[in-house]
Each structure stands twice: as C-alpha cells, then as structure tokens.
Design a protein around this motif. Sequence first.
Motif, short mmCIF file in Angstrom:
data_model
loop_
_atom_site.label_atom_id
_atom_site.label_comp_id
_atom_site.label_asym_id
_atom_site.label_seq_id
_atom_site.Cartn_x
_atom_site.Cartn_y
_atom_site.Cartn_z
N ASP A 128 0.83 -1.21 0.00
CA ASP A 128 0.00 0.00 0.00
C ASP A 128 0.86 1.25 0.00
O ASP A 128 0.55 2.22 -0.69
CB ASP A 128 -0.93 0.02 1.22
N ASP A 129 1.95 1.23 0.76
CA ASP A 129 2.85 2.38 0.83
C ASP A 129 3.52 2.62 -0.52
O ASP A 129 3.60 3.76 -0.98
CB ASP A 129 3.89 2.14 1.92
N LEU A 130 3.97 1.56 -1.16
CA LEU A 130 4.60 1.68 -2.47
C LEU A 130 3.60 2.20 -3.50
O LEU A 130 3.92 3.07 -4.31
CB LEU A 130 5.18 0.34 -2.92
N ALA A 131 2.38 1.70 -3.47
CA ALA A 131 1.34 2.17 -4.39
C ALA A 131 1.08 3.66 -4.19
O ALA A 131 0.93 4.41 -5.16
CB ALA A 131 0.06 1.37 -4.20
N ARG A 132 1.03 4.11 -2.94
CA ARG A 132 0.81 5.52 -2.65
C ARG A 132 1.96 6.37 -3.18
O ARG A 132 1.75 7.43 -3.78
CB ARG A 132 0.64 5.75 -1.15
N VAL A 133 3.18 5.91 -2.97
CA VAL A 133 4.36 6.65 -3.44
C VAL A 133 4.32 6.76 -4.97
O VAL A 133 4.53 7.84 -5.52
CB VAL A 133 5.66 5.97 -2.97
N ARG A 134 4.03 5.66 -5.65
CA ARG A 134 3.96 5.69 -7.11
C ARG A 134 2.86 6.62 -7.58
O ARG A 134 3.04 7.40 -8.51
CB ARG A 134 3.73 4.29 -7.65
N ARG A 135 1.71 6.55 -6.95
CA ARG A 135 0.57 7.41 -7.29
C ARG A 135 0.94 8.89 -7.13
O ARG A 135 0.69 9.71 -8.00
CB ARG A 135 -0.62 7.03 -6.41
N ASP A 136 1.58 9.20 -6.01
CA ASP A 136 2.00 10.59 -5.75
C ASP A 136 3.02 11.07 -6.77
O ASP A 136 2.96 12.21 -7.24
CB ASP A 136 2.59 10.73 -4.35
N ARG A 137 3.96 10.22 -7.15
CA ARG A 137 4.99 10.61 -8.11
C ARG A 137 4.40 10.83 -9.50
O ARG A 137 4.77 11.77 -10.20
CB ARG A 137 6.10 9.57 -8.16
#
Length: 84
Positions: free
Chosen positions: A8-17
């Motif tokens: 979930d954290d990785l998905a959020r980081v990718r989404r934000d980037r």
Amino acid sequence: MPPMARDDDLARVRRDRIQRLIDTRFEGSKTAFGRAIGRSPSQVGHWTSGIRNPNGDTCREVESALDLGRPDVARKDGAIQALK
C-alpha cells in the motif's frame, strides 16, 4: 511492517509521483500525460485516484517514455529527477 502495508505504501508513493509528473510537466493534464506515455487519460485517472495501481513494469514504461532516469517512479526510494 506487514507485506500488505508495504504494498500500500509503495502504491501511494507511485501514485504521488505520477501525479507530481502530471502537475509539473503536463500542467495537470492527464490527457497530455497519457498521450506522452501511450496510455488513455482514463487509465491515468485510475492510477492517480487509486482505483488501480501501476505495477513496476508500468512505472518503468513511464520512466522510459518520459526519458526519466530510473528509479524515478517505480521504486519507493527513487526521486523524480524532473522535479530537481
């Protein structure tokens, strides 16, 4: 940290980037961003809203299409060079 939380954290980081790329390089236009990477604005909207999460291969395709140095989008510890 449990594996699900890391995902979930990785998905959020990718989404934000991805959203930052859209905002900084494409003046907020998902259509222009999608055109630049060969994806539909609808698919881009799914990524930025969290309906779907781009996987590592997709992120690397974005990096390649926009001529970004890896690991800009795909990895959690990467930095988007376009913003530097």
